[in-house]
Enzyme design. Structure first.
Site, PDB file in Angstrom:
ATOM      1  N   GLU A  32    -128.005  27.050  55.041  1.00 51.32           N
ATOM      2  CA  GLU A  32    -127.028  26.270  55.801  1.00 51.32           C
ATOM      3  C   GLU A  32    -126.237  27.201  56.693  1.00 51.32           C
ATOM      4  OE1 GLU A  32    -124.220  23.788  53.689  1.00 51.32           O
ATOM      5  OE2 GLU A  32    -125.791  22.966  52.401  1.00 51.32           O
TER       6      GLU A  32
ATOM      7  N   GLU B 199    -124.763  25.273  46.089  1.00 53.46           N
ATOM      8  CA  GLU B 199    -123.405  25.817  45.984  1.00 53.46           C
ATOM      9  C   GLU B 199    -122.691  25.505  44.675  1.00 53.46           C
ATOM     10  OE1 GLU B 199    -121.164  24.634  49.412  1.00 53.46           O
ATOM     11  OE2 GLU B 199    -122.425  25.756  50.788  1.00 53.46           O
TER      12      GLU B 199
HETATM   13  C1  PNW Z   1    -121.251  23.136  52.360  1.00 47.78           C
HETATM   14  N1  PNW Z   1    -115.373  25.731  51.657  1.00 47.78           N
HETATM   15  O1  PNW Z   1    -120.034  22.869  51.768  1.00 47.78           O
HETATM   16  C2  PNW Z   1    -122.124  22.046  51.781  1.00 47.78           C
HETATM   17  O2  PNW Z   1    -123.309  22.485  51.197  1.00 47.78           O
HETATM   18  C3  PNW Z   1    -122.329  20.891  52.700  1.00 47.78           C
HETATM   19  O3  PNW Z   1    -122.547  19.748  51.930  1.00 47.78           O
HETATM   20  C4  PNW Z   1    -121.151  20.763  53.651  1.00 47.78           C
HETATM   21  O4  PNW Z   1    -121.172  19.609  54.406  1.00 47.78           O
HETATM   22  C5  PNW Z   1    -121.159  22.009  54.523  1.00 47.78           C
HETATM   23  O5  PNW Z   1    -121.105  23.184  53.730  1.00 47.78           O
HETATM   24  C6  PNW Z   1    -120.027  22.062  55.546  1.00 47.78           C
HETATM   25  O6  PNW Z   1    -118.793  22.142  54.879  1.00 47.78           O
HETATM   26  C7  PNW Z   1    -118.918  23.641  51.799  1.00 47.78           C
HETATM   27  O7  PNW Z   1    -114.283  25.091  51.627  1.00 47.78           O
HETATM   28  C8  PNW Z   1    -117.711  22.965  51.676  1.00 47.78           C
HETATM   29  O8  PNW Z   1    -115.366  26.995  51.674  1.00 47.78           O
HETATM   30  C9  PNW Z   1    -116.551  23.660  51.621  1.00 47.78           C
HETATM   31  C10 PNW Z   1    -116.577  25.037  51.698  1.00 47.78           C
HETATM   32  C11 PNW Z   1    -117.780  25.733  51.821  1.00 47.78           C
HETATM   33  C12 PNW Z   1    -118.951  25.011  51.869  1.00 47.78           C
END
Ligand code: PNW
Length: 453
Positions: free
Chosen positions: A356, A164
Site C-alpha cells: 500500500e 496491519e
Molecule cells: C491503511 N495511521 O491504514 C489501511 O491498510 C487502509 O485500509 C487505509 O485505508 C489506508 O492505510 C489509508 O489510511 C492506516 O493512522 C490507517 O498511521 C491509519 C494509519 C496508518 C495506516
C-alpha cells in the site's frame, strides 16, 4: 530497465471500505458494522460502511475499470463474517460465491487476484467471545483460512494473512480510534498480539498445505519508517535503528514487534526485559509456526516518521513549517520508499512488495466533467522513482500496489479522505477515472520507464 519484467503493478481495496451490503445475503455483522452504528461512534459525520462503494453489487463494473487502467493485480480483502456469519459456525454459501465470482471476473480480465484474509472487520460473533483476547481465535482463523483456500486457491496465488496488525490492535484496542474503540492495558494487548502472530502462522501453514497451486504468501504490516537526515553513516544508522526500535512510538505500532518474530523467530531486543512476566515465551512449536517462511515483505508505507529531536516538530506527523502535506496532513516524503525497501530487505532478507502507498487529495469533479488530481500524480511519481532507485541498487522488488483503487470509507475519517485513482460520487455511485488513473495506466504500460519523462 531497472524494474523486473514481471514487476506487479496493482491497486488495493478492502472489504469493509468498499463492499457495502453490510447485512445482505446472509452476511453476519463485523465489529465495524456494530461500532459505526453505535451512538457514540467517533467516525466523522457518524458515517458507516453500510453502502460504501456498493462494490458488492457493482463488482463487474469495477473490474472493468481495473481492466481499463491496465492493472496487473487487484489486492482485496475477504469479509470473514460474509463467509462465516458468526465467524466460527455455519458457512454462508452466497458470501463465498461473491468472492469466487469476483476472482473469476478478475481472471477473465487478466488481472491477478491477491487475497487479504483479514483487513480488520472481525466477526461480531468472535468479538462477543473475546475477539483477539480469546486463544481460540487461532483455531477459528485456521478454519476460516482453510475454507477460503479450498474455495479460491485453484485461481489465487497471492495471499496476505493480516493487514496491519499494528493498526487493528494499536488503533482498535490501544488508542481507541478504530472499532471496537477500546483502550486496553498492555497485558491484554500483548496477549492479543500473541494470538495474532499465531493466527498469522497458522494461516501461512494452512495456505501452504492446502493450496491447489503454488502459493506466494506474506502479510502486510505498516510501522514507523525513518529517513536519514543526510547521507552520513551516522544518520543512516540512526534512521535504521529507529525504524526497528520496538518501543519508541509504542511497541504495538512498531515494525519489529511483528516482523522480528515472523522473520527472525524472536522477540525484538529488549522486549523481554521491558515486559517481564507479561511477555511469556512461545514454545518451540509456536515459534516454528509463527516464523513459517514468507515469500516477500509486504509494506504499507505512506509517510516517514519525523525525528522529533531533529526537526523540533510538535507532533509525530508534523514536520517543518510549510512542508508538503496530503489532504489528511500526512507529510509527503518520497525517499521513505527507498530507505524502507533497503532497511527491510537488509534485515529480513526477503524481496519487498509495496502493498500500500497512496495519497489523499481534495478531489472533485471539475467543470469539464473530469477529475484533475495533479498532486496525486506528482506524489506517486516521486515515491515510485524512489522505489525504482532501490531496485536499481539491487534490492529485489516484487511489485507496487497503489492505495486505493477507488475512493472509499477511510475508517475513522469516514468519506472525507479520497485516496482513489477512481472518483466515487457516493450519492449516485458513479465512478470517474481521475487523471491519475490514466497516468498510472501509462506507467504500467512502460513498466515504470515513463516515470522519468
Ligand atoms: C491503511 N495511521 O491504514 C489501511 O491498510 C487502509 O485500509 C487505509 O485505508 C489506508 O492505510 C489509508 O489510511 C492506516 O493512522 C490507517 O498511521 C491509519 C494509519 C496508518 C495506516
Amino acid at each position: 530497465m531497472a524494474l523486473p519484467n514481471d514487476f506487479i503493478w496493482g491497486v488495493a481495496g478492502a472489504s469493509y471500505q468498499v463492499e457495502g451490503a453490510w447485512n445482505e445475503d446472509g452476511k453476519g455483522p463485523s465489529i465495524w458494522d456494530t461500532y459505526t452504528h453505535a451512538r457514540q461512534s467517533p467516525v466523522h459525520h457518524h458515517e458507516t460502511g453500510d453502502i460504501a462503494c456498493d462494490h458488492y453489487h457493482r463488482y463487474k463494473e469495477d473490474v472493468a475499470l481495473l481492466a481499463e487502467m491496465g492493472v496487473k493485480a487487484y489486492r482485496f480483502s475477504i469479509s470473514w463474517s460474509r463467509v462465516i456469519p458468526d465467524g466460527i459456525g455455519r458457512i454462508n454459501p452466497k458470501g463465498l460465491s461473491f468472492y469466487s465470482d469476483l476472482v473469476d471476473e478478475l481472471v477473465r480480465n487478466g488481472i491477478e487476484p491477491m487475497v487479504t484474509l483479514y483487513h480488520w472487520d472481525l466477526p461480531q460473533g468472535i468479538f462477543d467471545r473475546g475477539g483477539w483476547l480469546n486463544p481460540d481465535i487461532v483455531g477459528w482463523f485456521e478454519r476460516y483460512t482453510k475454507i477460503i483456500v479450498d474455495a479460491l486457491s485453484d485461481r489465487v496465488t497471492y495471499w496476505f494473512t493480516l493487514n496491519e496488525p499494528q493498526i487493528f490492535l494499536g488503533l482498535g484496542c490501544y488508542t481507541g480510534a478504530h472499532a471496537p474503540f477500546l483502550k486496553m492495558a498492555d497485558r491484554d494487548v500483548i496477549k492479543m498480539s500473541r494470538h495474532a502472530l499465531l493466527a498469522h502462522g497458522t494461516a501461512v501453514r494452512t495456505i501452504r498445505q492446502f493450496s491447489k497451486k503454488p502459493s506466494k504468501v506474506a502479510f502486510a504490516p505498516t510501522g514507523p519508517s525513518f529517513v536519514p537526515s543526510d547521507n552520513s553513516e551516522e544518520a543512516i544508522e540512526k534512521a535504521r535503528s529507529k525504524t526497528f526500535a520496538f518501543d519508541d512510538y509504542g511497541y504495538i505500532f512498531s515494525n519489529s514487534w511483528w516482523a522480528d518474530p515472523i522473520f527472525l523467530r524472536k522477540f525484538p531486543d529488549g522486549a523481554k526485559e521491558f515486559f517481564g512476566s507479561d511477555l511469556p515465551d512461545f514454545s518451540e512449536e509456536e515459534w516454528d509456526l509463527i516464523s513459517s517462511p514468507l515469500d516477500f515483505y509486504g509494506c504499507n508505507i505512506y509517510t516517514a516518521m519525523r525525528d522529533l529531536k531533529d526537526i523540533s516538530a510538535t507532533d509525530a506527523k508534523e514536520g517543518k513549517q510549510g512542508e508538503p502535506l496530503t489532504a489528511i496532513n500526512w507529510a509527503i516524503t518520497p525517499e521513505v520508499l527507498y530507505w524502507s525497501a533497503k532497511f527491510f530487505y537488509e534485515r529480513y532478507k526477503v524481496p519487498v512488495m509495496i502493498t500500500e502507498n497512496g495519497c489523499a487529495c481534495t478531489d472533485y469533479v471539475h467543470l469539464d466533467g473530469k477529475v484533475h488530481d495533479p498532486q496525486r500524480i506528482d506524489f506517486t511519481k516521486r515515491y515510485l522513482r524512489e522505489f525504482y532507485r532501490a531496485s536499481k541498487e539491487g534490492i529485489p522488488v516484487v511489485g507496487y500496489i497503489y492505495w486505493s483503487f477507488m475512493d472509499n470509507f477511510e475508517w475513522g475519517i469516514g468519506y472525507d479522505a479520497r485516496f482513489g485513482l477512481v472518483y466515487v460520487d457516493y450519492e449516485t455511485q458513479k465512478r470517474t477515472l481521475k487523471d491519475s488513473a490514466y497516468w498510472y495506466r501509462d506507467v504500467i504500460a512502460s513498466n515504470g520507464e515513463s516515470l522519468w519523462d
